[in-house]
Design a protein around this motif. Sequence first.
Motif, PDB file in Angstrom:
ATOM      1  N   LEU A 168      32.868   5.483  25.633  1.00  0.00           N
ATOM      2  CA  LEU A 168      32.049   5.390  24.586  1.00  0.00           C
ATOM      3  C   LEU A 168      30.737   5.355  24.590  1.00  0.00           C
ATOM      4  O   LEU A 168      29.938   5.666  23.553  1.00  0.00           O
ATOM      5  N   ALA A 169      30.040   5.133  25.940  1.00  0.00           N
ATOM      6  CA  ALA A 169      28.870   5.245  26.012  1.00  0.00           C
ATOM      7  C   ALA A 169      28.465   6.885  25.957  1.00  0.00           C
ATOM      8  O   ALA A 169      27.428   7.193  25.242  1.00  0.00           O
ATOM      9  N   ARG A 170      29.455   7.800  26.498  1.00  0.00           N
ATOM     10  CA  ARG A 170      29.003   9.083  26.317  1.00  0.00           C
ATOM     11  C   ARG A 170      29.020   9.350  24.729  1.00  0.00           C
ATOM     12  O   ARG A 170      27.970  10.219  24.293  1.00  0.00           O
ATOM     13  N   GLU A 171      29.964   9.104  23.866  1.00  0.00           N
ATOM     14  CA  GLU A 171      30.052   9.303  22.568  1.00  0.00           C
ATOM     15  C   GLU A 171      28.788   8.863  21.962  1.00  0.00           C
ATOM     16  O   GLU A 171      28.388   9.491  21.048  1.00  0.00           O
ATOM     17  N   LYS A 172      28.251   7.651  22.450  1.00  0.00           N
ATOM     18  CA  LYS A 172      27.169   7.157  21.628  1.00  0.00           C
ATOM     19  C   LYS A 172      26.067   8.030  21.950  1.00  0.00           C
ATOM     20  O   LYS A 172      25.152   8.449  20.881  1.00  0.00           O
ATOM     21  N   TYR A 173      25.882   8.549  23.066  1.00  0.00           N
ATOM     22  CA  TYR A 173      24.502   9.212  23.292  1.00  0.00           C
ATOM     23  C   TYR A 173      24.603  10.370  23.026  1.00  0.00           C
ATOM     24  O   TYR A 173      23.820  11.035  22.385  1.00  0.00           O
ATOM     25  N   LEU A 174      25.906  11.010  22.532  1.00  0.00           N
ATOM     26  CA  LEU A 174      25.806  12.516  21.960  1.00  0.00           C
ATOM     27  C   LEU A 174      25.775  12.460  20.508  1.00  0.00           C
ATOM     28  O   LEU A 174      25.454  13.341  19.787  1.00  0.00           O
ATOM     29  N   ARG A 175      26.447  11.337  20.150  1.00  0.00           N
ATOM     30  CA  ARG A 175      26.992  11.743  18.468  1.00  0.00           C
ATOM     31  C   ARG A 175      26.118  10.460  17.593  1.00  0.00           C
ATOM     32  O   ARG A 175      26.212  10.478  16.408  1.00  0.00           O
ATOM     33  N   ALA A 176      25.463   9.351  18.185  1.00  0.00           N
ATOM     34  CA  ALA A 176      25.081   8.212  17.311  1.00  0.00           C
ATOM     35  C   ALA A 176      23.609   8.858  16.519  1.00  0.00           C
ATOM     36  O   ALA A 176      23.326   9.694  16.919  1.00  0.00           O
ATOM     37  N   SER A 177      23.299   7.920  15.323  1.00  0.00           N
ATOM     38  CA  SER A 177      22.032   8.474  14.831  1.00  0.00           C
ATOM     39  C   SER A 177      20.978   8.204  15.872  1.00  0.00           C
ATOM     40  O   SER A 177      21.030   7.613  16.776  1.00  0.00           O
ATOM     41  N   ASP A 178      20.214   9.224  15.479  1.00  0.00           N
ATOM     42  CA  ASP A 178      19.006   9.235  16.400  1.00  0.00           C
ATOM     43  C   ASP A 178      18.211   8.095  16.715  1.00  0.00           C
ATOM     44  O   ASP A 178      17.594   7.854  17.850  1.00  0.00           O
ATOM     45  N   ASP A 179      18.051   7.070  15.260  1.00  0.00           N
ATOM     46  CA  ASP A 179      17.137   5.951  15.489  1.00  0.00           C
ATOM     47  C   ASP A 179      17.730   4.997  16.200  1.00  0.00           C
ATOM     48  O   ASP A 179      17.065   3.876  16.865  1.00  0.00           O
ATOM     49  N   VAL A 180      19.042   4.992  16.615  1.00  0.00           N
ATOM     50  CA  VAL A 180      19.740   3.830  17.505  1.00  0.00           C
ATOM     51  C   VAL A 180      19.009   3.671  18.734  1.00  0.00           C
ATOM     52  O   VAL A 180      19.135   2.807  19.365  1.00  0.00           O
ATOM     53  N   PHE A 181      18.525   4.944  19.536  1.00  0.00           N
ATOM     54  CA  PHE A 181      17.863   4.808  20.825  1.00  0.00           C
ATOM     55  C   PHE A 181      16.909   4.427  20.838  1.00  0.00           C
ATOM     56  O   PHE A 181      15.929   3.973  21.750  1.00  0.00           O
ATOM     57  N   ASP A 182      15.884   3.905  19.675  1.00  0.00           N
ATOM     58  CA  ASP A 182      14.569   3.201  19.814  1.00  0.00           C
ATOM     59  C   ASP A 182      14.775   1.762  19.368  1.00  0.00           C
ATOM     60  O   ASP A 182      13.708   1.043  19.311  1.00  0.00           O
ATOM     61  N   THR A 183      15.912   1.148  19.125  1.00  0.00           N
ATOM     62  CA  THR A 183      16.040  -0.116  18.791  1.00  0.00           C
ATOM     63  C   THR A 183      17.232  -0.800  19.625  1.00  0.00           C
ATOM     64  O   THR A 183      17.878   0.000  19.856  1.00  0.00           O
ATOM     65  N   VAL A 184      16.957  -2.169  19.538  1.00  0.00           N
ATOM     66  CA  VAL A 184      17.937  -3.047  20.467  1.00  0.00           C
ATOM     67  C   VAL A 184      18.281  -4.111  19.346  1.00  0.00           C
ATOM     68  O   VAL A 184      17.331  -4.758  18.922  1.00  0.00           O
ATOM     69  N   PRO A 185      19.563  -4.239  18.865  1.00  0.00           N
ATOM     70  CA  PRO A 185      19.904  -5.365  17.815  1.00  0.00           C
ATOM     71  C   PRO A 185      19.596  -6.716  18.337  1.00  0.00           C
ATOM     72  O   PRO A 185      19.707  -6.945  19.307  1.00  0.00           O
ATOM     73  N   GLU A 186      19.238  -7.423  17.326  1.00  0.00           N
ATOM     74  CA  GLU A 186      18.669  -8.861  17.726  1.00  0.00           C
ATOM     75  C   GLU A 186      19.797  -9.575  18.349  1.00  0.00           C
ATOM     76  O   GLU A 186      19.606 -10.257  19.412  1.00  0.00           O
ATOM     77  N   TRP A 187      21.378  -9.461  18.186  1.00  0.00           N
ATOM     78  CA  TRP A 187      22.340 -10.263  18.764  1.00  0.00           C
ATOM     79  C   TRP A 187      22.305  -9.873  20.288  1.00  0.00           C
ATOM     80  O   TRP A 187      22.508 -10.717  21.163  1.00  0.00           O
ATOM     81  N   GLN A 188      21.875  -8.502  20.704  1.00  0.00           N
ATOM     82  CA  GLN A 188      21.848  -8.104  21.902  1.00  0.00           C
ATOM     83  C   GLN A 188      21.023  -8.656  22.586  1.00  0.00           C
ATOM     84  O   GLN A 188      20.963  -9.251  23.713  1.00  0.00           O
ATOM     85  N   LYS A 189      19.732  -8.746  22.228  1.00  0.00           N
ATOM     86  CA  LYS A 189      18.404  -9.287  22.887  1.00  0.00           C
ATOM     87  C   LYS A 189      18.934 -10.868  23.038  1.00  0.00           C
ATOM     88  O   LYS A 189      18.763 -11.811  24.203  1.00  0.00           O
TER      89      LYS A 189
END
Length: 409
Positions: free
Chosen positions: A61-82
């Motif tokens: 799933l990590a690979r799928e995310k890096y290949l296919r998720a929206s580009d803006d995903v890689f500039d943000t970290v969701p609050e819940w994860q922080k």
Amino acid sequence: MEQKLREYAKLLIEVGLGVRKGQTLVLACPVECAFFARMCASAAYDAGAREVVMNWKDDCLAREKYLRASDDVFDTVPEWQKHFYNDYAASDMAYLAISATDPETLRGVEPDRLVRAQRSSAEALDPFYRRQMQNAFPWCIASVPIPSWAKKVFPGLNADDAQAKLWDAIFAAVRISGDGRAVERWQEHLSTLERRRDALNALHFKSLHYTNSLGTDLTIELPETHLWSTGGSVSTTGQRFIANMPTEEIFTAPLKTGVNGTVCASMPLVDNGNIIDGIRFTVRDGRIVDCRADRGEEFLRAAISVDEGASYFGEVALVPYDSPISNQSLLFYNTLFDENASCHLAFGEAYPECIEGGAQMERAQLQEKGLNYSITHVDFMVGTADLSIVGTLYDGREVPVFVNGNFVI
Ligand code: ZN
Ligand code: ZN
């Protein structure tokens, strides 16, 4: 097998972390090895853990995310994860990261996505990483096989055999033979490391000179107040723990601007899923001024450009060529094992504990003392069977430290 697995789980909880009564265990583990996570959780409850909190990992799933998720995903970290990381780091917790990944899982992913994700995560989880670096809680990184990784290490075997062979290799590396004596063996091993660490600290070298037949000819100055450490640490909560299991190294930090010469890697480096082979760095006043690789040079260039500190060194680690990992003559494609098979250096951040009083210092003060700061820390192997390391003392005398790849002190 069952017995060895239980012994491994117990070793991680008792020696790796020293989990104590009432403490929360945050446990990261690949989904493929859920059975092993359950054993660790059970061992933690045996030790009196308050709660075991799972943080499942999935390589695919990590690979799928890096290949296919929206580009803006890689500039943000969701609050819940922080909150997840930063809040637990501020509480009474122990952190066990069981990591396993196919070394080529991120093959074909845009390096830019990886760098941006690393930057945003470093920023968002800064409180967590800082407390981890200060050893504010016991933490341990260990590993288990997953099928895709096992096939990479043993390409000639079928999936089940490869998996079984990789378990055997890991058990040998962590000194588990099924006789129930692993905890004892680790205590002996840690005291050998501590004896050598004390000898190195007593010598108080000004610099080290590395040479071998690969072409390495590198001088590394050490900060005046440098300290050698072993993989065994004590958290500010007073718990003994081992940050990397297995560990064979004795390490310190180089003086950020005091590294000069040429250094050649002796094994491939697997960074963010990319294999980089035949590395050769030219270093001047600490900075990597030229970097070459026979394979994966573009990933190497990306790795040393993550920030300013990524092109300076942050770790000098001594590992005898004769060790349980090195003796298996196996490339694990996993830094946790490969770095413990060989003397290594790292580009990127230095560990605060590598200078006197460093654990209590702020970043600016650490930098003043000559330690490098970066959001990255990447180990690469430099040890060979013919590696020579000669230390120079403050009075100019020279003392051999390594001859033919092994300690002589
Ligand atoms: Zn190291
Ligand atoms: Zn390292």
